[in-house]
Design an enzyme around this catalytic site. Structure first.
Site, PDB file in Angstrom:
ATOM      1  NE  ARG A 104      -3.700  -0.121   2.576  1.00 35.66           N
ATOM      2  CZ  ARG A 104      -4.296  -0.533   3.697  1.00 35.66           C
ATOM      3  NH1 ARG A 104      -4.060   0.094   4.839  1.00 35.66           N
ATOM      4  NH2 ARG A 104      -5.115  -1.559   3.692  1.00 35.66           N
ATOM      5  NE  ARG A 139      -2.483   1.975   9.485  1.00 37.49           N
ATOM      6  CZ  ARG A 139      -3.331   0.979   9.246  1.00 37.49           C
ATOM      7  NH1 ARG A 139      -4.228   1.084   8.297  1.00 37.49           N
ATOM      8  NH2 ARG A 139      -3.291  -0.118   9.961  1.00 37.49           N
ATOM      9  CE  LYS A 171      -6.432  -0.344  11.390  1.00 35.09           C
ATOM     10  NZ  LYS A 171      -7.276  -1.009  10.396  1.00 35.09           N
ATOM     11  CE  LYS A 198      -7.780   3.665   9.080  1.00 36.04           C
ATOM     12  NZ  LYS A 198      -8.831   2.803   8.513  1.00 36.04           N
ATOM     13  CB  CYS A 257     -13.821  -3.700   1.478  1.00 35.55           C
ATOM     14  SG  CYS A 257     -14.471  -5.335   1.865  1.00 35.55           S
ATOM     15  CB  CYS A 261      -9.250  -9.302   2.696  1.00 40.00           C
ATOM     16  SG  CYS A 261      -9.397  -8.780   4.410  1.00 40.00           S
ATOM     17  CB  CYS A 307     -15.254  -9.036   7.707  1.00 45.16           C
ATOM     18  SG  CYS A 307     -14.010  -7.790   8.069  1.00 45.16           S
ATOM     19  CB  CYS A 337     -12.202  -1.821   4.572  1.00 49.86           C
ATOM     20  SG  CYS A 337     -11.238  -2.685   5.814  1.00 49.86           S
TER      21      CYS A 337
END
Ligand code: SRM
Ligand code: SF4
Length: 576
Positions: free
Chosen positions: A88, A157, A220, A222, A441, A447, A486, A490
């Site tokens: 990424r 991120r 994380k 953001k 996503c 994934c 899930c 995302c």
């Protein structure tokens, strides 16, 4: 980062590590993320790296994955899983030059299964990169001044920024700040240079990570910058959001919002999506120190025992919003001013051509679920490469997985349009207002956390929903729909008017009632249902919406007024 906000050692490394979660020990013992990654990359016996190194590599934007379509077959054959890596890129605000696009295209064709993925946070992912090709990929990115630092991991991120070209001047100012924020918050460790560029270790006076310490962040973090009236970045889903306040087209400052986050864990009611709370206003020249103050509070008080409870939103709910705000102000040394008025209108993208205030033109292409690939129907990779080769536009990845060809001089319009038509990129335009406002996503097969299909399934489901929209005369109506494989969220499904999150193969939770401009979470309407139930439910709700809506009423608002779901209170959703 500011010395006032150096790690609070009572909460960081001096706390006995055996009292903290195993990931904290791993980080602390990793020699600032070096671990044994170099050795793992050199090991030719396996296509994988060790579990610990795989965790550390996330801090460098690299995820170890395997092809889940072949997992069972390979297990039967007693082969190790088909390991590869997702890479990424760190790309603040999603802005990319033509030469950067061409390099990414080349790397994807050579090492990344001939596809690029535009993400919901405005960057690129390459999938299916082999371990022994990782250095070539990172080195290639370096050639065009790109890297993958902190694209994943317990750090700050990719920083998002509204892709609003109408307001060229304001956009330029806010984008510059988003980029500065990203550079500022990126970890300093020399591990990246050593591992990926083959550099010698340099001696550093003092700690290598003066701000992050040895254990970085609990989880994380953001950051996003929104320019009203566009809320394309879904400001309220950010741990730390800045809402631009302008006067006469000039940037004055930002409202500050903290504590957004969408991830939840299946069957874990103590995890929940939460919308960010607006806590005040800061002037432009105070933004970077505000970032330091806010992140440092999370660094020092975030939960380092239980990772499912370690995001900033939980720190805020545990400590209280007032306490956290006061602590931020204490670290800043001044009180935040009261928030200024602002209005968001939509969290979607404006597709097609527009002319910005400086006369330059921009064309936003609908890229379904961000997948850039050549197919028998249309050559998206080839078309975008041809456009990049002209050097006549820049690229901006939107927060909705679409792509803006930006900054086109009026004289170049016809040439770019001709390439769009030649490569059938115009046919990408969405067939309905619902599809134009859809996101999915990645999910299967790459994934590791996916419980159901998402990117590979939503386009087909949408075709069936479009038949329903046709029947009810709603084809042109913009309605947001987002699917994830899930509950991690995302594609930000909990803010959509229609949300679908995977529970098991072919089974989804259906959510209704999200706010059209990202201002309200949706609520679960049906649990663990398959396609026929989803279509029946949408036929009913969309049919009634078509017949009974009030002028200008959005589908999400109608779903609440009609009683399908109740309104989520206090920006938090605990109902599932
Ligand atoms: Fe995400 C984990 C893909 C945006 C919440 N996300 C993952 C991983 C890395 C799976 C893993 O941990 O093994 C996925 C890789 C799949 C693959 O094969 O590529 C993954 N997330 C994505 C992307 C690519 C989705 C997409 O289709 O575009 C997005 C990349 C964004 C980027 O460029 O950085 C992506 N992820 C998001 C967002 C949306 C956002 O940030 O705007 C969220 C919800 C917002 C939030 O963070 O609260 C999100 N991802 C998660 C979570 C849940 C975090 C939580 O607080 O519980 C996980 C799981 C985790 O971290 O443990 C996760
Ligand atoms: Fe994977 Fe779940 Fe994120 Fe989708 S929402 S990419 S399935 S972690």
């Amino acid at each position: 980062m500011d010395s006032r906000t150096q790690p609070d050692r009572s909460r960081d490394i001096s706390q006995p590590l055996d009292e903290l979660g195993p990931d904290e020990t791993l980080k602390a013992d990793s020699d600032q993320l070096r671990g044994t990654i170099q050795q793992g990359l050199a090991n030719e016996i396996t296509a994988a790296v060790s579990a610990d190194d795989a965790k550390l590599m996330k801090f460098f934007g690299i995820y170890q994955q395997d092809d889940r379509d072949f997992r069972e077959e390979r297990r039967r054959q007693k082969l190790e899983p088909a390991y590869f890596f997702m890479v990424r890129v760190r790309l603040p605000g999603g802005v990319c030059s033509p030469s950067q696009w061409l390099k990414l295209d080349e790397l994807a064709r050579t090492y990344g299964a001939e596809t690029l993925r535009l993400t919901t946070r405005q960057t690129f992912q390459l999938h299916r990169v082999n371990k022994h090709d990782l250095r070539a990929v990172i080195g290639g990115l370096r050639d065009v001044l790109l890297d993958t630092k902190a694209a994943c991991g317990d750090d700050t991120r990719g920083v998002m920024c509204t892709a609003n070209p109408n307001l060229s001047r304001l956009h330029g100012q806010v984008y510059a700040l988003a980029k500065r924020a990203s550079d500022h918050a990126t970890p300093r460790t020399g591990a990246y240079r050593e591992i990926w560029y083959g550099a010698e270790r340099e001696h550093v006076d003092g700690p290598e990570e003066p701000f992050y310490g040895r254990t970085y962040l609990p989880r994380k973090f953001k950051i996003g910058f929104a320019i009203p009236p566009s809320n394309d970045i879904d400001l309220y889903s950010q741990d730390l959001g800045f809402i631009a306040i302008a006067q006469g087209g000039n940037l004055r400052g930002f409202n500050v919002a903290i504590g957004g986050g969408l991830g939840r864990t299946d069957q874990a009611p103590n995890t929940y999506p939460r919308l960010a709370s607006v806590i005040g206003y800061v002037e432009v020249d105070r933004v970077i120190e505000t970032i330091d103050a806010v992140i440092s509070v999370q660094r020092d008080y975030g939960d380092r025992l239980d990772r499912s409870h370690a995001r900033f939103k939980y720190t805020i709910d545990e400590k209280g919003l007032d306490w956290v705000t006061a602590e931020i102000e204490r670290r800043l040394g001044f009180a935040l001013a009261p928030a200024k008025p602002y209005t968001f209108a939509s969290n979607g993208d404006l597709l097609g051509w527009i002319t910005g205030e400086d006369g330059r033109q921009h064309c936003t292409l609908f890229i379904e679920n961000g997948r850039v690939i050549n197919t028998p129907e249309r050559s998206v990779m080839d078309g975008l490469r041809a456009i990049a080769r002209t050097g006549k536009c820049t690229f901006r990845i939107t927060p909705n997985q679409n792509l803006m060809l930006a900054d086109i001089e009026p004289d170049d319009h016809r040439m770019i349009e001709a390439l769009i038509i030649e490569h059938r990129l115009d046919r990408l335009q969405a067939r309905s207002g619902l599809r134009a406002n859809s996101m999915a996503c990645v999910a299967l097969p790459t994934c590791g956390l996916a419980m159901a299909e998402s990117e590979r399934y939503l386009p087909h489901l949408l075709t069936k929903i479009e038949a329903i929209l046709d029947q009810h005369g709603l084809k042109e109506d913009p309605i947001t729909i987002r699917m994830t494989g899930c509950p991690n969220g995302c594609a930000r499904p909990y803010i959509a008017e229609i949300g679908l999150t995977g529970r098991a193969p072919g089974k989804y939770n259906l959510y209704l009632g999200g706010g059209f401009h990202g201002q309200r979470l949706n609520k679960m309407y049906l649990e663990n249902v398959g396609e026929s139930t989803i279509l029946r439910a949408l036929d009913d709700t969309l049919g009634r919406y078509a017949r009974e809506r009030e002028p200008g009423e959005r589908f999400g608002d109608f779903a609440i007024r009609a009683g399908y779901v109740t309104e989520v209170q206090e920006g938090r959703s605990f109902n599932d």
